[in-house]
Scaffold this motif. Structure first.
Motif, PDB file in Angstrom:
ATOM      1  N   VAL A   1       0.850  -1.189   0.000  1.00  0.00           N
ATOM      2  CA  VAL A   1       0.000   0.000   0.000  1.00  0.00           C
ATOM      3  C   VAL A   1       0.888   1.241   0.000  1.00  0.00           C
ATOM      4  O   VAL A   1       1.914   1.288   0.690  1.00  0.00           O
ATOM      5  N   LEU A   2       0.480   2.250  -0.777  1.00  0.00           N
ATOM      6  CA  LEU A   2       1.208   3.518  -0.840  1.00  0.00           C
ATOM      7  C   LEU A   2       0.486   4.589  -0.037  1.00  0.00           C
ATOM      8  O   LEU A   2      -0.744   4.720  -0.115  1.00  0.00           O
ATOM      9  N   PHE A   3       1.261   5.363   0.740  1.00  0.00           N
ATOM     10  CA  PHE A   3       0.728   6.502   1.476  1.00  0.00           C
ATOM     11  C   PHE A   3       1.561   7.730   1.127  1.00  0.00           C
ATOM     12  O   PHE A   3       2.779   7.645   0.952  1.00  0.00           O
ATOM     13  N   SER A   4       0.901   8.862   1.069  1.00  0.00           N
ATOM     14  CA  SER A   4       1.570  10.077   0.610  1.00  0.00           C
ATOM     15  C   SER A   4       2.426  10.735   1.677  1.00  0.00           C
ATOM     16  O   SER A   4       3.279  11.563   1.354  1.00  0.00           O
ATOM     17  N   CYS A   5       2.226  10.396   2.937  1.00  0.00           N
ATOM     18  CA  CYS A   5       3.025  11.022   3.993  1.00  0.00           C
ATOM     19  C   CYS A   5       3.210  10.059   5.156  1.00  0.00           C
ATOM     20  O   CYS A   5       2.524   9.037   5.275  1.00  0.00           O
ATOM     21  N   GLU A   6       4.132  10.421   6.020  1.00  0.00           N
ATOM     22  CA  GLU A   6       4.472   9.581   7.168  1.00  0.00           C
ATOM     23  C   GLU A   6       3.308   9.472   8.156  1.00  0.00           C
ATOM     24  O   GLU A   6       3.095   8.430   8.764  1.00  0.00           O
ATOM     25  N   GLU A   7       2.540  10.510   8.298  1.00  0.00           N
ATOM     26  CA  GLU A   7       1.414  10.494   9.247  1.00  0.00           C
ATOM     27  C   GLU A   7       0.392   9.433   8.865  1.00  0.00           C
ATOM     28  O   GLU A   7      -0.074   8.664   9.718  1.00  0.00           O
ATOM     29  N   TYR A   8       0.052   9.347   7.575  1.00  0.00           N
ATOM     30  CA  TYR A   8      -0.914   8.346   7.125  1.00  0.00           C
ATOM     31  C   TYR A   8      -0.361   6.934   7.324  1.00  0.00           C
ATOM     32  O   TYR A   8      -1.098   6.019   7.710  1.00  0.00           O
ATOM     33  N   ALA A   9       0.929   6.773   7.070  1.00  0.00           N
ATOM     34  CA  ALA A   9       1.543   5.453   7.246  1.00  0.00           C
ATOM     35  C   ALA A   9       1.530   5.039   8.718  1.00  0.00           C
ATOM     36  O   ALA A   9       1.265   3.875   9.048  1.00  0.00           O
ATOM     37  N   GLN A  10       1.797   5.985   9.614  1.00  0.00           N
ATOM     38  CA  GLN A  10       1.770   5.684  11.046  1.00  0.00           C
ATOM     39  C   GLN A  10       0.371   5.285  11.486  1.00  0.00           C
ATOM     40  O   GLN A  10       0.198   4.368  12.301  1.00  0.00           O
ATOM     41  N   ASN A  11      -0.635   5.954  10.970  1.00  0.00           N
ATOM     42  CA  ASN A  11      -2.017   5.579  11.303  1.00  0.00           C
ATOM     43  C   ASN A  11      -2.334   4.174  10.812  1.00  0.00           C
ATOM     44  O   ASN A  11      -3.038   3.413  11.485  1.00  0.00           O
ATOM     45  N   ALA A  12      -1.813   3.827   9.638  1.00  0.00           N
ATOM     46  CA  ALA A  12      -2.047   2.482   9.110  1.00  0.00           C
ATOM     47  C   ALA A  12      -1.356   1.430   9.959  1.00  0.00           C
ATOM     48  O   ALA A  12      -1.916   0.358  10.222  1.00  0.00           O
ATOM     49  N   LEU A  13      -0.145   1.715  10.424  1.00  0.00           N
ATOM     50  CA  LEU A  13       0.599   0.744  11.232  1.00  0.00           C
ATOM     51  C   LEU A  13      -0.089   0.468  12.566  1.00  0.00           C
ATOM     52  O   LEU A  13       0.161  -0.565  13.192  1.00  0.00           O
ATOM     53  N   LYS A  14      -0.934   1.370  13.010  1.00  0.00           N
ATOM     54  CA  LYS A  14      -1.688   1.135  14.244  1.00  0.00           C
ATOM     55  C   LYS A  14      -2.708   0.013  14.074  1.00  0.00           C
ATOM     56  O   LYS A  14      -3.241  -0.503  15.053  1.00  0.00           O
ATOM     57  N   LYS A  15      -2.994  -0.359  12.821  1.00  0.00           N
ATOM     58  CA  LYS A  15      -3.931  -1.447  12.544  1.00  0.00           C
ATOM     59  C   LYS A  15      -3.261  -2.815  12.609  1.00  0.00           C
ATOM     60  O   LYS A  15      -3.895  -3.826  12.300  1.00  0.00           O
ATOM     61  N   HIS A  16      -1.977  -2.837  12.963  1.00  0.00           N
ATOM     62  CA  HIS A  16      -1.233  -4.098  13.014  1.00  0.00           C
ATOM     63  C   HIS A  16      -1.939  -5.121  13.900  1.00  0.00           C
ATOM     64  O   HIS A  16      -2.298  -4.845  15.041  1.00  0.00           O
ATOM     65  N   LYS A  17      -2.191  -6.292  13.321  1.00  0.00           N
ATOM     66  CA  LYS A  17      -2.826  -7.439  13.985  1.00  0.00           C
ATOM     67  C   LYS A  17      -4.298  -7.205  14.319  1.00  0.00           C
ATOM     68  O   LYS A  17      -4.863  -7.902  15.166  1.00  0.00           O
ATOM     69  N   GLN A  18      -4.919  -6.241  13.666  1.00  0.00           N
ATOM     70  CA  GLN A  18      -6.367  -6.123  13.769  1.00  0.00           C
ATOM     71  C   GLN A  18      -7.023  -7.076  12.770  1.00  0.00           C
ATOM     72  O   GLN A  18      -6.385  -7.576  11.853  1.00  0.00           O
TER      73      GLN A  18
END
Length: 730
Positions: A374-391
């Protein structure tokens, strides 16, 4: 740029450890900064500034104390690095205003203080360096332009350069002051006649790593590549670039290495813009990333291209958007759609260009692997996505990791080039005499008359498979259902079924693919006998195809007496007599005359039985067993489930058929019966099971020694080796 700068700031630094040519190689912190301004137009010199720096670790090496003359008491009273850098900016800005100048460039006697000391330390301490530290000029290279006969740049020192231009050495002995004043003299010298030099060779430090792709046809200089080992498994290309902060990595020059299962193995190949930066990277051997030290070694361009190179247009299009943060998703349901993935990530993690920013990884036949990028345009969006780890998505938890452009290419290369079932590599083989009965499995061939069932419920048995096959059950060959066990000897969710023809196998694959069995859909693929045989002889199935058994000596080798039983179970007519499924690959069958009837015949090795007839059976079937396999870990199931047929002892008719053979066959049968029977592995026994319970379980499948005499003509030697109630080839 220095050519457009009004002034030079001659800059020097020292660390609490090694200095000079080894500056920064031991990760020691900076303890001293010295600088002085030179006006390029007026040829004037500003005030010399010298500041001590307090490190986080209050310790000086003996070498540092000897070379710098500094003591720990002096260092303790100093300001930390961030405060000293603020004072540097204020001091330089103030002097520039006094001189009426507006720009400046750093001038050093070696790039080490900038690349190997200042930038790595600031990165570890999360300090943002002023922009002036992103460019500098090396006084040695500038001097070499004016005096090319002075010697190699690497061997030039301030003292040797002063001597070359016949300038007196600086008498000052204080560390830092001597070096800065020497550089100032050299600068003024080459600015004046007869050199009239202009400082134009400006070196830059990359502030951010640029991701990108690499083509397999792109030339890569081996003098620019290193291998980093011991990386944290969750590290990304940006983390690796941060470890090499101060050095310039080529675009897309970080390639994370994956293991056979497609997971990161803690290694990465890094490509730098030139050999000078590669050599500086090698000096960071055993530097730390967090609490782990990283080993750094030389590597080759071929190794880098093998990992990072690719020709996939799909990947190139996916990665064509620059300055994107890449996240890898693993464990997706095979039925997951792009919209479901976008909903899972949520509005707080918008994907670049919606579904265009998703790349699902698939096998060559189009089946999903459960991986996606998955591509994200900025670090903030990527960090929010990583919070979904193991959901949870559907009924599966999803793993999310930072990824790289090279990893995208590598994963795609791995899956797209992997066949349904790959071939085992050749391994050392040893000839072992075996029971040469007509094998149940046919000779390996490329005829696609088998089907592979993938995704079976772990509780599924033969009855469930037959019910699943429905009307196609009548087209299954006798004893043609093969369950595949995993390394722990438990159902793997895979099975192979032999059909009567390739046309029947094709029909089953078409009609039964993704039918449901116990609330799970099962995938059905057509395959060949050769592929099936490889798995049943010890290979294991995983997402990346077929993995061979580990190449190591067996932890528990079977007894010598049991080594005579082949992997393909020998099947007698009207009986299911199972041999222990040892991991042996049969040698291609040689021409030999067999009786049409299914018989139990044994062809001993010429050295095994010296009394065997010298002319009997010149072409002796052999099995070639891989002695490096672990017999306890890879244990394919027998051709049919015990729940439907059971382990039956050979009936009298089958054994009596051997007695009807010529004399040499009967003698061979005696040799067989002089060995213990094969082993049966029983799993799932209650913990309180005793010997009597096991004997009761096999009641009726055993014979006393006196019962053998009615079936086979036995020698006295053979009869003496058989104990009461000896198991008959179970």
């Amino acid at each position: 740029m220095a050519s457009h700068s009004d002034t030079l700031v001659v800059f020097f630094g020292a660390t609490a450890g090694a200095n000079g040519g080894k500056l920064g190689s031991d990760e020691r912190e900076i303890i001293l900064l010295v600088w002085q301004i030179v006006d390029l137009h007026e040829k004037k010199v500003g005030k010399l500034q010298r500041y001590l720096v307090k490190p986080d670790t209050l310790e000086l090496t003996d070498q540092c104390t000897e070379e710098t003359g500094l003591t720990l008491d002096e260092i303790v009273k100093a300001e930390p690095l961030d405060k000293v850098l603020q004072q540097f900016q204020q001091s330089v800005s103030s002097e520039l205003k006094t001189l009426g100048r507006s720009s400046y460039t750093l001038c050093v006697d070696s790039p080490l203080v900038i690349r190997q000391a200042l930038h790595p330390e600031a990165s570890k301490k999360n300090l943002v360096l002023p922009e002036c530290f992103l460019s500098f000029v090396d006084v040695r290279k500038e001097f070499h332009k004016c005096c090319p006969n002075a010697g190699p740049v690497e061997k030039l020192t301030p003292a040797s350069m002063l001597e070359y231009v016949s300038l007196p050495a600086v008498s000052e002995q204080m560390i830092g002051v001597k070096e800065v004043r020497s550089m100032v003299q050299l600068t003024l010298c080459i600015l004046a006649d007869p050199y009239n030099h202009k400082f134009s060779c400006v070196e830059t430090v990359k502030y951010k790593f640029d991701s990108g792709t690499c083509s397999k046809t792109e030339p890569v200089d081996s003098e620019t590549v290193i291998r980093a080992r011991g990386l944290p498994w969750q590290s990304s290309d940006q983390d690796i670039a941060r470890f090499f902060k101060g050095l310039s990595i080529a675009k897309g020059g970080v390639a994370l290495c994956l293991n056979a299962q497609g997971r990161r193995n803690g290694e990465a190949l890094v490509r730098f813009i030139n050999s000078e930066h590669r050599d500086l990277a090698l000096e960071r051997h055993k530097h730390h990333m967090g609490s782990r030290y990283i080993e750094v070694y030389k590597a080759t361009g071929e190794e880098f291209l093998k990992i990072a190179g690719g020709t996939s247009n799909e990947v190139a299009q996916f990665l064509s958007k620059e300055n994107q943060v890449i996240i890898r998703m693993r464990g997706l349901p095979f039925t997951a759609t792009p919209q479901e993935v976008l909903s899972f990530l949520g509005p707080e993690s918008p994907v670049t260009d919606d579904t265009e920013g998703l790349l699902f990884v698939k096998y060559p036949d189009g089946r999903p692997t459960g991986d996606a990028f998955v591509l994200f345009s900025c670090e903030e969006y990527a960090q929010n996505a990583l919070k979904k780890h193991k959901q949870i998505l559907g009924k599966r938890y999803i793993e999310l990791f930072r990824s790289t452009a090279a990893e995208v290419q590598q994963v795609l290369n791995r899956y797209m080039s992997a066949p349904l079932i790959s071939t085992l590599p050749p391994s050392p083989i040893v000839p072992v005499p075996v029971l040469a009965t007509p094998p149940f499995l046919p000779a390996s061939s490329n005829t696609r008359d088998c089907v592979r069932l993938r995704g079976l419920p772990y509780t599924a048995g033969i009855e469930d498979i037959l019910e699943f096959m429905g009307e196609h059950t009548v087209d299954i060959k006798p004893h043609g259902v093969h369950m595949v066990l995993n390394q722990q000897g438990r159902p793997s969710g895979d099975a192979f079924i032999q059909m009567k023809s390739s046309e029947k196998a094709f029909m089953v694959a078409q009609k039964c693919h993704k039918k449901t069995m116990k609330d799970r859909y099962v995938e059905v693929f057509q395959c060949s006998t050769e592929e099936m045989s490889i798995v049943l002889m010890g290979g294991t199935l995983n997402r990346s195809g077929l993995s061979p058994p580990p190449c190591k000596l067996p932890c528990l080798s079977p007894p010598t007496a049991y080594a005579a039983f082949p992997t393909p179970p020998a099947i007698f007519s009207e009986a299911a007599l199972y041999q222990s499924p040892l991991l042996a690959a049969p040698r291609p069958a040689q021409t030999t005359a067999h009786n049409p009837a299914h018989t139990l015949a044994y062809f001993p090795h010429p050295h095994a039985h010296p009394h065997a007839h010298p002319h009997a059976h010149p072409h002796q079937p052999q099995l070639y067993m891989n002695m490096n396999m672990n017999y306890t870990a890879y244990y394919p199931s027998p051709p049919v489930s015990p729940s439907t047929v059971g382990y039956f002892a050979a009936p009298p008719g089958a054994m009596a058929a051997v007695a009807a053979q010529p004399h040499h066959a009967a003698a061979a049968a005696s040799s067989v019966l002089s060995q213990p029977g094969a082993l049966v592995r029983m799993q799932g026994l209650p913990y309180n099971t005793g010997v009597k319970d096991i004997l009761s379980f096999f009641q009726g499948y055993q014979y006393a020694p006196d019962e053998y005499s009615g079936m086979v003509q036995m020698s006295e030697q053979a009869r003496s080796l058989i104990q009461p109630k000896e198991w008959l080839c179970l």
